[in-house]
Scaffold this motif. Structure first.
Motif, PDB file in Angstrom:
ATOM      1  N   LEU A 195      -9.046  -4.473 -18.173  1.00 18.53           N
ATOM      2  CA  LEU A 195     -10.053  -3.498 -17.825  1.00 18.53           C
ATOM      3  C   LEU A 195      -9.948  -2.298 -18.750  1.00 18.53           C
ATOM      4  O   LEU A 195      -8.871  -1.983 -19.262  1.00 18.53           O
ATOM      5  CB  LEU A 195      -9.872  -3.043 -16.368  1.00 18.53           C
ATOM      6  N   ASN A 196     -11.039  -1.609 -18.921  1.00 19.39           N
ATOM      7  CA  ASN A 196     -11.043  -0.417 -19.761  1.00 19.39           C
ATOM      8  C   ASN A 196     -10.588   0.786 -18.930  1.00 19.39           C
ATOM      9  O   ASN A 196     -11.358   1.692 -18.619  1.00 19.39           O
ATOM     10  CB  ASN A 196     -12.456  -0.184 -20.312  1.00 19.39           C
ATOM     11  N   VAL A 197      -9.330   0.734 -18.532  1.00 23.62           N
ATOM     12  CA  VAL A 197      -8.761   1.794 -17.702  1.00 23.62           C
ATOM     13  C   VAL A 197      -7.405   2.177 -18.275  1.00 23.62           C
ATOM     14  O   VAL A 197      -6.824   1.474 -19.083  1.00 23.62           O
ATOM     15  CB  VAL A 197      -8.592   1.342 -16.231  1.00 23.62           C
ATOM     16  N   GLY A 198      -6.906   3.319 -17.783  1.00 24.50           N
ATOM     17  CA  GLY A 198      -5.599   3.766 -18.238  1.00 24.50           C
ATOM     18  C   GLY A 198      -4.477   3.007 -17.572  1.00 24.50           C
ATOM     19  O   GLY A 198      -4.695   2.064 -16.822  1.00 24.50           O
ATOM     20  N   GLY A 199      -3.249   3.449 -17.824  1.00 24.52           N
ATOM     21  CA  GLY A 199      -2.076   2.781 -17.260  1.00 24.52           C
ATOM     22  C   GLY A 199      -1.855   3.171 -15.819  1.00 24.52           C
ATOM     23  O   GLY A 199      -2.746   3.655 -15.138  1.00 24.52           O
ATOM     24  N   GLY A 200      -0.637   2.984 -15.337  1.00 21.96           N
ATOM     25  CA  GLY A 200      -0.305   3.353 -13.956  1.00 21.96           C
ATOM     26  C   GLY A 200      -1.024   2.482 -12.959  1.00 21.96           C
ATOM     27  O   GLY A 200      -0.838   1.273 -12.932  1.00 21.96           O
ATOM     28  N   THR A 201      -1.900   3.090 -12.146  1.00 16.21           N
ATOM     29  CA  THR A 201      -2.597   2.351 -11.089  1.00 16.21           C
ATOM     30  C   THR A 201      -3.925   1.793 -11.558  1.00 16.21           C
ATOM     31  O   THR A 201      -4.655   1.213 -10.767  1.00 16.21           O
ATOM     32  CB  THR A 201      -2.839   3.275  -9.887  1.00 16.21           C
ATOM     33  N   GLY A 202      -4.285   1.963 -12.814  1.00 20.45           N
ATOM     34  CA  GLY A 202      -5.557   1.472 -13.328  1.00 20.45           C
ATOM     35  C   GLY A 202      -5.719  -0.020 -13.132  1.00 20.45           C
ATOM     36  O   GLY A 202      -4.833  -0.802 -13.473  1.00 20.45           O
ATOM     37  N   GLY A 203      -6.858  -0.436 -12.575  1.00 14.64           N
ATOM     38  CA  GLY A 203      -7.133  -1.848 -12.376  1.00 14.64           C
ATOM     39  C   GLY A 203      -6.486  -2.450 -11.152  1.00 14.64           C
ATOM     40  O   GLY A 203      -6.659  -3.636 -10.873  1.00 14.64           O
ATOM     41  N   LYS A 204      -5.730  -1.662 -10.393  1.00 10.80           N
ATOM     42  CA  LYS A 204      -5.069  -2.174  -9.187  1.00 10.80           C
ATOM     43  C   LYS A 204      -5.861  -1.799  -7.937  1.00 10.80           C
ATOM     44  O   LYS A 204      -6.711  -0.908  -7.959  1.00 10.80           O
ATOM     45  CB  LYS A 204      -3.643  -1.623  -9.093  1.00 10.80           C
ATOM     46  N   VAL A 205      -5.559  -2.495  -6.841  1.00 16.62           N
ATOM     47  CA  VAL A 205      -6.272  -2.278  -5.580  1.00 16.62           C
ATOM     48  C   VAL A 205      -5.445  -1.354  -4.694  1.00 16.62           C
ATOM     49  O   VAL A 205      -4.272  -1.641  -4.421  1.00 16.62           O
ATOM     50  CB  VAL A 205      -6.516  -3.617  -4.848  1.00 16.62           C
ATOM     51  N   PRO A 206      -6.022  -0.254  -4.200  1.00 17.54           N
ATOM     52  CA  PRO A 206      -5.262   0.660  -3.341  1.00 17.54           C
ATOM     53  C   PRO A 206      -5.207   0.176  -1.897  1.00 17.54           C
ATOM     54  O   PRO A 206      -6.172  -0.382  -1.370  1.00 17.54           O
ATOM     55  CB  PRO A 206      -6.045   1.973  -3.442  1.00 17.54           C
ATOM     56  N   VAL A 207      -4.060   0.389  -1.277  1.00 16.80           N
ATOM     57  CA  VAL A 207      -3.857   0.106   0.145  1.00 16.80           C
ATOM     58  C   VAL A 207      -3.258   1.354   0.769  1.00 16.80           C
ATOM     59  O   VAL A 207      -2.314   1.933   0.230  1.00 16.80           O
ATOM     60  CB  VAL A 207      -2.908  -1.094   0.356  1.00 16.80           C
ATOM     61  N   ILE A 208      -3.813   1.788   1.888  1.00 19.03           N
ATOM     62  CA  ILE A 208      -3.288   2.959   2.581  1.00 19.03           C
ATOM     63  C   ILE A 208      -2.603   2.510   3.868  1.00 19.03           C
ATOM     64  O   ILE A 208      -3.031   1.544   4.509  1.00 19.03           O
ATOM     65  CB  ILE A 208      -4.408   3.982   2.888  1.00 19.03           C
ATOM     66  N   GLY A 209      -1.523   3.179   4.220  1.00 17.27           N
ATOM     67  CA  GLY A 209      -0.781   2.786   5.408  1.00 17.27           C
ATOM     68  C   GLY A 209      -0.324   3.984   6.216  1.00 17.27           C
ATOM     69  O   GLY A 209      -0.177   5.095   5.698  1.00 17.27           O
ATOM     70  N   ALA A 210      -0.116   3.755   7.497  1.00 21.40           N
ATOM     71  CA  ALA A 210       0.410   4.771   8.408  1.00 21.40           C
ATOM     72  C   ALA A 210       1.545   4.161   9.212  1.00 21.40           C
ATOM     73  O   ALA A 210       1.447   3.010   9.660  1.00 21.40           O
ATOM     74  CB  ALA A 210      -0.688   5.272   9.350  1.00 21.40           C
ATOM     75  N   LYS A 211       2.619   4.929   9.392  1.00 23.45           N
ATOM     76  CA  LYS A 211       3.728   4.477  10.218  1.00 23.45           C
ATOM     77  C   LYS A 211       4.059   5.546  11.252  1.00 23.45           C
ATOM     78  O   LYS A 211       4.239   6.717  10.927  1.00 23.45           O
ATOM     79  CB  LYS A 211       4.974   4.182   9.378  1.00 23.45           C
ATOM     80  N   ASP A 212       4.103   5.115  12.516  1.00 28.61           N
ATOM     81  CA  ASP A 212       4.435   6.012  13.615  1.00 28.61           C
ATOM     82  C   ASP A 212       5.952   6.005  13.806  1.00 28.61           C
ATOM     83  O   ASP A 212       6.532   4.962  14.109  1.00 28.61           O
ATOM     84  CB  ASP A 212       3.735   5.533  14.887  1.00 28.61           C
ATOM     85  N   ARG A 213       6.577   7.141  13.625  1.00 28.14           N
ATOM     86  CA  ARG A 213       8.033   7.190  13.754  1.00 28.14           C
ATOM     87  C   ARG A 213       8.491   6.924  15.187  1.00 28.14           C
ATOM     88  O   ARG A 213       9.590   6.418  15.404  1.00 28.14           O
ATOM     89  CB  ARG A 213       8.554   8.550  13.289  1.00 28.14           C
ATOM     90  N   ASP A 214       7.663   7.273  16.161  1.00 28.55           N
ATOM     91  CA  ASP A 214       8.063   7.093  17.562  1.00 28.55           C
ATOM     92  C   ASP A 214       8.116   5.621  17.946  1.00 28.55           C
ATOM     93  O   ASP A 214       9.091   5.146  18.513  1.00 28.55           O
ATOM     94  CB  ASP A 214       7.107   7.858  18.474  1.00 28.55           C
ATOM     95  N   SER A 215       7.058   4.874  17.634  1.00 24.53           N
ATOM     96  CA  SER A 215       6.979   3.460  18.017  1.00 24.53           C
ATOM     97  C   SER A 215       7.434   2.520  16.903  1.00 24.53           C
ATOM     98  O   SER A 215       7.625   1.330  17.144  1.00 24.53           O
ATOM     99  CB  SER A 215       5.541   3.108  18.398  1.00 24.53           C
ATOM    100  N   ASN A 216       7.549   3.030  15.680  1.00 25.11           N
ATOM    101  CA  ASN A 216       7.896   2.247  14.487  1.00 25.11           C
ATOM    102  C   ASN A 216       6.782   1.281  14.095  1.00 25.11           C
ATOM    103  O   ASN A 216       6.991   0.375  13.288  1.00 25.11           O
ATOM    104  CB  ASN A 216       9.200   1.468  14.689  1.00 25.11           C
ATOM    105  N   LYS A 217       5.579   1.457  14.648  1.00 25.84           N
ATOM    106  CA  LYS A 217       4.454   0.577  14.332  1.00 25.84           C
ATOM    107  C   LYS A 217       3.792   1.018  13.026  1.00 25.84           C
ATOM    108  O   LYS A 217       3.791   2.198  12.660  1.00 25.84           O
ATOM    109  CB  LYS A 217       3.426   0.593  15.463  1.00 25.84           C
ATOM    110  N   VAL A 218       3.199   0.026  12.346  1.00 22.19           N
ATOM    111  CA  VAL A 218       2.533   0.268  11.069  1.00 22.19           C
ATOM    112  C   VAL A 218       1.093  -0.226  11.155  1.00 22.19           C
ATOM    113  O   VAL A 218       0.805  -1.241  11.787  1.00 22.19           O
ATOM    114  CB  VAL A 218       3.276  -0.465   9.921  1.00 22.19           C
TER     115      VAL A 218
END
Length: 310
Positions: A163-186
């Protein structure tokens, strides 16, 4: 049952591979176990919900008949196993393998271990991932929020696919996550980009409005009481401010990516993310209870091969 002593979550009651095969020596015992997981002592018609059901009906594949709507059904009907010709013993063993393999199970391994075609094993694994597709509810907090990126390195790709993109995260798919410290659920979700609107929507869906949120310095959130650690300047922990829980989850997912699956296409990436989040969330349970949770999660889910490859 297996010993409760040993590394890892030693308080759980495990199930060895030998014990799994003893528990499911044939299709009949696997079918009885699946029915018990799904209905207990009272089978319910998947067509109309009536519990006035005749059991042991003389039919080669449909041993239940609803006296209400008069339709026949089996333990497969109304689940992700519907229309599958794979024997139920192999389904039960596949559920065991998907439960106990923390980094996942490749379709090639399922193909070899279960004696089924690789294409059937691939479809089967994706069907089982449907059990973990439901991610809902608000985390009370504190909640860690982080993003990760998945995909091959641009430098390793053929020139025609770069792809005509820079390095690092270029061309990759982002995933966002949340983790609850109380329940340990994700909870985790594939997203198109990491702009403020997209990230804020995810946080609203998974973090209680009053929850304390911890992020890294690159994260952008609107209208939240949050505390950041600045990875860009080498800061990773400051008192309670860290996202080590989410980074541990990403580490497990990436080990599965590189060591087991080798590639997760963007089209199916959410299913793999669901698998790892779902397995993480039920990990404190005894192995058989984890397996029962998967069976219950299959109810109401369908994934036809035509839809999977479309």
């Amino acid at each position: 049952m297996a010993s409760k002593t040993g590394p890892g979550k030693s308080y759980r009651t495990g199930l060895s591979l030998i014990e799994a095969f003893r528990k499911f020596p044939d299709d009949a015992t696997a079918e009885a176990w699946l029915a018990d997981c799904r209905w207990g002592d009272e089978p319910a018609c998947p067509h109309c919900g009536d519990t006035n059901v005749q059991t042991g009906a003389k039919h080669p594949t449909m041993p239940y008949r609803c006296r209400g709507c008069r339709k026949r059904f089996s333990v497969r009907i109304g689940t992700a196993m519907q229309d599958s010709n794979i024997p139920l013993q192999k389904w039960a063993i596949a559920i065991y393998l998907m439960t106990t393999s923390l980094k996942g199970v490749s379709s090639m391994k399922l193909h070899r271990d279960l004696g089924i075609a690789q294409s059937s094993a691939w479809h089967m694994a994706h069907r089982l991932r449907e059990a973990w597709a439901r991610q809902g509810g608000l985390f009370a907090g504190p909640v860690e929020i982080d993003e990760a990126f998945f995909g091959g390195l641009e430098g390793n790709k053929h020139k025609s696919k770069k792809l005509n993109v820079g390095g690092g995260t270029g061309g990759k798919v982002p995933v966002i996550g949340a983790k609850d410290r109380d329940s340990n659920k994700v909870a985790a979700r594939v997203i198109e980009n990491t702009d403020k609107a997209t990230v804020t929507e995810f946080v609203k869906k998974h973090a209680d409005p009053d929850a304390k949120v911890y992020t890294d310095g690159a994260s952008t959130y609107k209208g939240r009481k949050q505390e950041k650690v600045k990875h860009s300047v080498g800061e990773f922990v400051r008192g309670q401010a860290h996202i080590n829980g989410m980074e541990s989850f990403w580490a497990m997912l990436k080990r599965g990516y590189t060591g087991v699956y080798h590639r997760m296409s963007e089209k199916h990436l959410q299913r793999y993310v669901n698998e790892f989040a779902g397995r993480h969330n039920i990990r404190p349970m005894d192995t058989l209870d984890q397996m029962r949770a998967i069976v219950r999660g299959l109810e109401g889910r369908r994934l036809r091969k035509a839809d999977l490859v479309a």
